[in-house]
Design a protein around this motif. Structure first.
Motif, mmCIF file in Angstrom:
data_model
loop_
_atom_site.group_PDB
_atom_site.id
_atom_site.type_symbol
_atom_site.label_atom_id
_atom_site.label_comp_id
_atom_site.label_asym_id
_atom_site.label_seq_id
_atom_site.Cartn_x
_atom_site.Cartn_y
_atom_site.Cartn_z
ATOM 1 N N PRO A 150 9.901 11.562 -13.687
ATOM 2 C CA PRO A 150 8.752 10.805 -13.162
ATOM 3 C C PRO A 150 7.403 11.429 -13.477
ATOM 4 N N GLU A 151 6.378 10.564 -13.457
ATOM 5 C CA GLU A 151 5.018 11.049 -13.738
ATOM 6 C C GLU A 151 4.249 11.185 -12.439
ATOM 7 N N PHE A 152 3.359 12.182 -12.429
ATOM 8 C CA PHE A 152 2.525 12.413 -11.239
ATOM 9 C C PHE A 152 1.055 12.427 -11.623
ATOM 10 N N THR A 153 0.737 11.782 -12.739
ATOM 11 C CA THR A 153 -0.638 11.812 -13.227
ATOM 12 C C THR A 153 -1.492 10.792 -12.490
ATOM 13 N N ILE A 203 11.763 11.670 -5.309
ATOM 14 C CA ILE A 203 10.627 12.619 -5.318
ATOM 15 C C ILE A 203 9.342 11.874 -5.664
ATOM 16 N N LYS A 204 9.423 11.015 -6.664
ATOM 17 C CA LYS A 204 8.228 10.261 -7.066
ATOM 18 C C LYS A 204 7.709 9.376 -5.920
ATOM 19 N N LEU A 205 8.606 8.613 -5.319
ATOM 20 C CA LEU A 205 8.194 7.700 -4.246
ATOM 21 C C LEU A 205 7.705 8.471 -3.022
ATOM 22 N N ALA A 210 3.646 10.511 0.718
ATOM 23 C CA ALA A 210 3.035 11.632 1.452
ATOM 24 C C ALA A 210 1.516 11.616 1.279
ATOM 25 N N LEU A 211 1.063 11.345 0.053
ATOM 26 C CA LEU A 211 -0.388 11.311 -0.202
ATOM 27 C C LEU A 211 -1.040 10.149 0.552
ATOM 28 N N MET A 212 -0.380 9.003 0.544
ATOM 29 C CA MET A 212 -0.928 7.841 1.266
ATOM 30 C C MET A 212 -0.967 8.103 2.773
ATOM 31 N N ARG A 214 -1.388 10.948 4.225
ATOM 32 C CA ARG A 214 -2.548 11.809 4.510
ATOM 33 C C ARG A 214 -3.822 10.974 4.588
ATOM 34 N N ILE A 215 -3.966 10.021 3.662
ATOM 35 C CA ILE A 215 -5.200 9.216 3.653
ATOM 36 C C ILE A 215 -5.286 8.361 4.925
ATOM 37 N N SER A 216 -4.187 7.676 5.259
ATOM 38 C CA SER A 216 -4.240 6.839 6.470
ATOM 39 C C SER A 216 -4.418 7.704 7.713
ATOM 40 N N LEU A 250 -7.861 14.512 2.007
ATOM 41 C CA LEU A 250 -8.311 14.351 3.390
ATOM 42 C C LEU A 250 -9.702 13.726 3.413
ATOM 43 N N ARG A 251 -10.002 12.934 2.406
ATOM 44 C CA ARG A 251 -11.309 12.265 2.388
ATOM 45 C C ARG A 251 -11.181 10.894 3.046
ATOM 46 N N ALA A 252 -11.831 10.755 4.194
ATOM 47 C CA ALA A 252 -11.797 9.456 4.873
ATOM 48 C C ALA A 252 -12.656 8.459 4.097
ATOM 49 N N GLY A 255 -10.275 3.226 2.466
ATOM 50 C CA GLY A 255 -8.853 2.982 2.208
ATOM 51 C C GLY A 255 -8.489 3.196 0.757
ATOM 52 N N PHE A 256 -7.191 3.327 0.515
ATOM 53 C CA PHE A 256 -6.721 3.550 -0.858
ATOM 54 C C PHE A 256 -6.427 2.226 -1.555
ATOM 55 N N GLY A 257 -6.599 2.269 -2.870
ATOM 56 C CA GLY A 257 -6.237 1.120 -3.705
ATOM 57 C C GLY A 257 -5.589 1.633 -4.970
ATOM 58 N N SER A 259 -3.359 1.014 -8.881
ATOM 59 C CA SER A 259 -2.165 0.366 -9.418
ATOM 60 C C SER A 259 -0.889 0.998 -8.887
ATOM 61 N N CYS A 260 -1.007 2.127 -8.162
ATOM 62 C CA CYS A 260 0.215 2.836 -7.758
ATOM 63 C C CYS A 260 0.470 2.809 -6.258
ATOM 64 N N PHE A 261 -0.468 3.331 -5.473
ATOM 65 C CA PHE A 261 -0.192 3.489 -4.031
ATOM 66 C C PHE A 261 0.215 2.177 -3.345
ATOM 67 N N PRO A 262 -0.597 1.114 -3.459
ATOM 68 C CA PRO A 262 -0.205 -0.106 -2.745
ATOM 69 C C PRO A 262 1.163 -0.628 -3.193
ATOM 70 N N PHE A 319 -11.289 1.088 -8.112
ATOM 71 C CA PHE A 319 -10.624 1.600 -6.899
ATOM 72 C C PHE A 319 -10.926 3.068 -6.661
ATOM 73 N N LYS A 320 -11.447 3.738 -7.693
ATOM 74 C CA LYS A 320 -11.952 5.107 -7.561
ATOM 75 C C LYS A 320 -12.834 5.375 -8.774
ATOM 76 N N PRO A 321 -13.632 6.469 -8.773
ATOM 77 C CA PRO A 321 -14.514 6.698 -9.918
ATOM 78 C C PRO A 321 -13.745 7.091 -11.181
ATOM 79 N N GLY A 405 -19.149 4.098 2.392
ATOM 80 C CA GLY A 405 -17.698 3.926 2.555
ATOM 81 C C GLY A 405 -16.879 5.087 2.037
ATOM 82 N N ARG A 406 -17.529 6.080 1.440
ATOM 83 C CA ARG A 406 -16.799 7.254 0.928
ATOM 84 C C ARG A 406 -17.394 8.565 1.439
ATOM 85 N N ASN A 407 -18.322 8.474 2.372
ATOM 86 C CA ASN A 407 -18.979 9.687 2.886
ATOM 87 C C ASN A 407 -19.479 10.566 1.745
#
Ligand code: UGA
Length: 432
Positions: A150-153, A203-205, A210-212, A214-216, A250-252, A255-257, A259-262, A319-321, A405-407
């Motif tokens: 799996p990829e983690f990039t 592991i990939k999922l 786990a990252l999502m 943390r964000i929520s 840990l950046r409030a 929300g996350f967007g 192609s992967c997390f949702p 969805f991010k810079p 929206g991103r502090n």
């Protein structure tokens, strides 16, 4: 780097396939990337990169001699010792991953007589490797190996993430196939986690989940900070120093967007549900994220009253810079809600487009977006927003309301520039 001569076919010239192909070429392998879209392959042959990913163009250029691009399966497989699957696995209406592109690759694989290892890069449900193994066996291809790698990039840092990963995960049915795939990564310094196929798939999922989570989690802490007068940026700093917790993700925000997390959260939720398990934490993570994207509307209404006829400027659509990707971008959800409330929505983004967002006016500068606006919402923390003359922006707005929206920006500086400034979880309640 010496050409060690491993021959790799990569199926899929999307962002994962191109990064994988280019990085393996950089490691000295000979790579043929195959895709089904003629325009994409023609562009790649001309040296044009169809996606925006920092460093990728240089890598493809530098390794031109070791890279080729084709539409033809037989040409891609010819002489290949490894077949990397890097095709899309979008969600179906039920939230399950759509594996049709994966199955097409497996079924199109010619009846090779030499030893080939199929390596899965696409994110797939746990159990997919087992099913592929059966399908290959049924086709008389028992000599074709199968490995989950799996990829983690992350988009925007994909090349660095591939070349300097935190770990490499290799899950194999057969140790020798796992050794071979591990060997392809020679030259990369990273711990290698060897496992069975199902565990590698999980592991990939689990990593993304786990990252999502943390964000929520930090977004909920932010919401409680707002209600109690604490500042989530300080809170994140304070808990992040704990080595057991760590600083990252840990950046409030809104929300996350992406192609992967949702997509991956839905796929894992469905996978658990179909296996008879109700994944409570993950369900909450998804729900918190949906609500988080909409909270900005409440902030605007609190200050402006009804939003009908109000001009709202959205800064950032991606969805991010550092990406032009707008898949599942919070900005799109926000824009949709604002339009439904009757607001006039104007958007700025340095690379992403408001394609499909009917009713949103897209402009080329922050200055144009904010002129005469009733409120500005910073949705994507593009670095160029750090250099804007905010006092000049505040002066030309109808009401100088700024929702960060991103502090990203400093509250005191923004207030000194003339704004009524509200972040996410930043004790704005104190001045209400
Ligand atoms: C993510 C993972 O980070 C990669 O490890 C993974 O390989 C990839 O998904 C994938 O499955 O292919 P990506 O979607 O490119 O990568 O982007 P991230 O940098 O992880 O950001 C995802 C979203 O979370 C963005 O909307 C970002 O704004 C948001 N985020 C991130 C926060 O709201 N807060 C944070 O602290 C971090």
């Amino acid at each position: 780097m010496a050409d060690r001569g491993n021959r790799i076919a990569v199926f899929g010239a999307g962002y994962v396939g191109l990064v994988t192909g280019a990085c393996f070429a950089e490691l000295g392998h000979r790579v043929t990337v195959r895709d089904v879209i003629p325009a994409r392959i023609e562009a790649l042959r001309r040296g044009e990169v169809p996606i925006f990913e920092p460093g990728l163009e240089d890598l493809l250029e530098r390794n031109r001699e070791r890279l080729s691009f084709t539409l033809d399966v037989a040409e891609a497989i010819d002489g290949a010792e490894f077949v990397y699957v890097a095709v899309g696995t979008p969600p179906t209406y039920s939230g399950d991953a759509d594996l049709s592109a994966v199955w097409t690759v497996i079924d199109e694989l010619p009846a090779v007589d030499h030893r080939v290892v199929v390596a899965m890069k696409s994110t797939v449900p746990v159990g997919t490797g087992e099913k592929v193994r059966h399908r290959l066996d049924e086709r008389g291809l028992a000599h074709v190996g199968y490995v989950s790698n799996p990829e983690f990039t992350a988009e925007g840092t994909a090349v660095r993430d591939f070349m300097e990963p935190d770990r490499i995960v290799v899950g194999a049915f057969d140790e020798a196939d796992g050794d071979a795939v591990e060997g392809l990564h020679r030259g990369i310094e990273a711990p290698v986690v060897r496992s069975d196929v199902a565990s590698a798939e999980m592991i990939k999922l689990a990593a993304n989940a786990a990252l999502m989570t943390r964000i929520s989690f930090i977004n909920e802490i932010a919401n409680v900070c707002e209600a109690t007068g604490a500042d989530v940026v300080k809170v994140a700093e304070g808990i992040g120093h704990d080595r057991r917790i760590g600083k990252s993700f840990l950046r409030a925000g809104v929300g996350f967007g992406g192609s992967c997390f949702p997509k991956d959260s839905l796929a894992l939720k469905q996978l658990a549900a179909s296996s008879g398990y109700h994944f409570q934490v993950l369900n909450a993570v998804i729900e918190v994220n949906e609500l988080q994207k909409r909270r900005v509307i409440g902030k605007l209404k609190q200050r402006l009253g009804a939003l009908r006829g109000k001009r709202i400027a959205l800064l950032g659509l991606a969805f991010k810079p550092n990406t032009d990707d707008t898949r599942e971008a919070p900005a799109f959800v926000l824009a949709g809600r604002l339009l439904a409330e009757g607001a006039d929505v104007v958007a700025w983004d340095p690379v992403a487009h408001a394609d499909g967002l009917h009713g949103v006016e897209q402009v080329g500068t922050v200055d144009e977006a904010t002129r005469g606006a009733d409120a500005v919402v910073l949705v994507t923390e593009w670095p160029e927003l750090a250099d804007v003359d905010w006092a000049a922006v505040a002066a030309q707005m109808r009401t100088p309301l700024f929702v960060d929206g991103r502090n990203m920006l400093d509250p005191e500086t923004m207030r000194a520039a003339g704004f009524t400034y509200d972040g996410i979880g930043r004790a704005a309640a104190v001045e209400r």
